[in-house]
Design a protein around this motif. Structure first.
Motif, PDB file in Angstrom:
ATOM      1  N   SER A  63      29.998  33.426  42.382  1.00  0.00           N
ATOM      2  CA  SER A  63      29.949  34.877  42.194  1.00  0.00           C
ATOM      3  C   SER A  63      29.176  35.578  43.304  1.00  0.00           C
ATOM      4  O   SER A  63      29.339  36.768  43.526  1.00  0.00           O
ATOM      5  N   ASN A  64      28.317  34.836  43.976  1.00  0.00           N
ATOM      6  CA  ASN A  64      27.547  35.378  45.100  1.00  0.00           C
ATOM      7  C   ASN A  64      27.179  34.219  46.020  1.00  0.00           C
ATOM      8  O   ASN A  64      27.423  33.058  45.692  1.00  0.00           O
ATOM      9  N   LEU A  94      34.905  36.564  37.218  1.00  0.00           N
ATOM     10  CA  LEU A  94      35.039  36.651  38.669  1.00  0.00           C
ATOM     11  C   LEU A  94      36.434  37.194  38.962  1.00  0.00           C
ATOM     12  O   LEU A  94      37.419  36.648  38.481  1.00  0.00           O
ATOM     13  N   PRO A 148      30.964  35.393  31.844  1.00  0.00           N
ATOM     14  CA  PRO A 148      31.017  35.696  33.276  1.00  0.00           C
ATOM     15  C   PRO A 148      32.475  35.858  33.727  1.00  0.00           C
ATOM     16  O   PRO A 148      33.344  35.089  33.318  1.00  0.00           O
ATOM     17  N   LYS A 177      34.083  44.026  41.982  1.00  0.00           N
ATOM     18  CA  LYS A 177      32.864  43.925  41.149  1.00  0.00           C
ATOM     19  C   LYS A 177      32.955  44.891  39.964  1.00  0.00           C
ATOM     20  O   LYS A 177      32.625  44.547  38.834  1.00  0.00           O
ATOM     21  N   SER A 226      26.102  32.219  39.478  1.00  0.00           N
ATOM     22  CA  SER A 226      27.146  32.022  38.491  1.00  0.00           C
ATOM     23  C   SER A 226      28.403  31.511  39.196  1.00  0.00           C
ATOM     24  O   SER A 226      28.680  31.894  40.333  1.00  0.00           O
TER      25      SER A 226
END
Length: 183
Positions: free
Chosen positions: A112-113, A76, A74, A55, A165
Motif C-alpha cells: 500500500s506504500n 488497494l 484494507p 487513494k 499494509s
C-alpha cells in the motif's frame, strides 16, 4: 471512464469477514461505479469510474464495506496500467517461461506504500532456504518454492517486516485481473 482493480485484503478467508460477491458488486454499483465484475471469492473487483484518485477511491470502498458489511478491510486500488506494469516487471518471468519456476508458486504481495528501507535491506540480506523474493517500492515478487500454504513468508510476514499494509495474489489471479480489466 477509467478502469480500476480493487484488491480487498482478508475477506472470505477461513470463514472470516464473509462477503458474498453479488453483495459486494451491488455495493460497488451503489457507490457509483460501473461495469463492476468480481473474480473469485477473495476480493478482486474490476470496475470503471470517472474518479481519478486511487487513494480516494480506495477510501470510499473501504468506508462502504465498513458501513454495509461491518468489516474493516484494507483496500488497494490499481489501474489496469499499473497492474500490467507490475506484471511485466516481474523479475522471475524468464525463469517461469523456461520452466525453472512453477507458475503456481509465483506470488505478488502488493504494498500500500513504500516499504521500510531498513527492514527491506535486512530482508534482502537474509536467506530463506529455497524461497526467493525481490522487494520493490510497490510489490514483493515472491517465488514460494515450498508452496504458499507451507511458507512462513506470507502476507502477514511481509506486512510486519516492511511496516506497510499489503495484499497477496498469485500469478494466475494477476493474469485474470489483467484480462478482465483490459476490456
Amino acid at each position: 471512464m477509467n478502469t480500476y482493480i480493487a484488491l480487498l485484503r482478508g475477506i472470505n478467508v477461513s470463514g472470516q469477514k464473509m462477503i458474498k460477491m453479488v453483495d459486494l458488486k451491488t455495493m460497488f454499483e451503489n457507490l457509483g461505479f460501473v461495469s463492476v465484475k468480481t473474480y473469485i471469492q477473495s476480493g478482486n473487483v474490476v470496475f470503471k469510474s470517472e474518479k481519478e484518485d486511487v487513494k480516494q477511491i480506495g477510501s470510499l470502498i473501504k468506508q462502504g464495506i465498513l458501513e454495509i458489511f461491518g468489516y474493516e478491510v484494507p483496500v488497494l486500488v490499481l489501474t489496469h496500467e499499473k497492474l500490467d506494469s507490475i506484471y511485466k516487471e516481474n523479475p522471475f518471468l524468464d525463469r517461469i517461461a523456461n520452466g525453472e519456476i512453477e507458475e503456481k508458486k509465483m506470488y505478488f504481495t502488493l504494498l500500500s506504500n513504500s516499504p521500510d528501507t531498513t527492514m527491506k535491506k535486512e530482508l534482502e540480506t537474509t536467506t530463506y532456504g529455497k524461497e526467493e523474493f525481490i522487494i520493490t517500492e510497490e510489490v514483493v515478487y515472491f517465488f514460494a518454492a515450498i508452496g504458499y500454504g507451507k511458507t512462513k513468508l506470507n502476507n502477514n510476514f511481509f506486512e510486519k517486516k516492511l511496516k506497510c499494509s499489503a495484499t497477496t495474489r498469485n500469478l494466475k489471479t494477476v493474469i485474470k485481473l489483467l484480462e478482465l480489466s483490459n476490456l
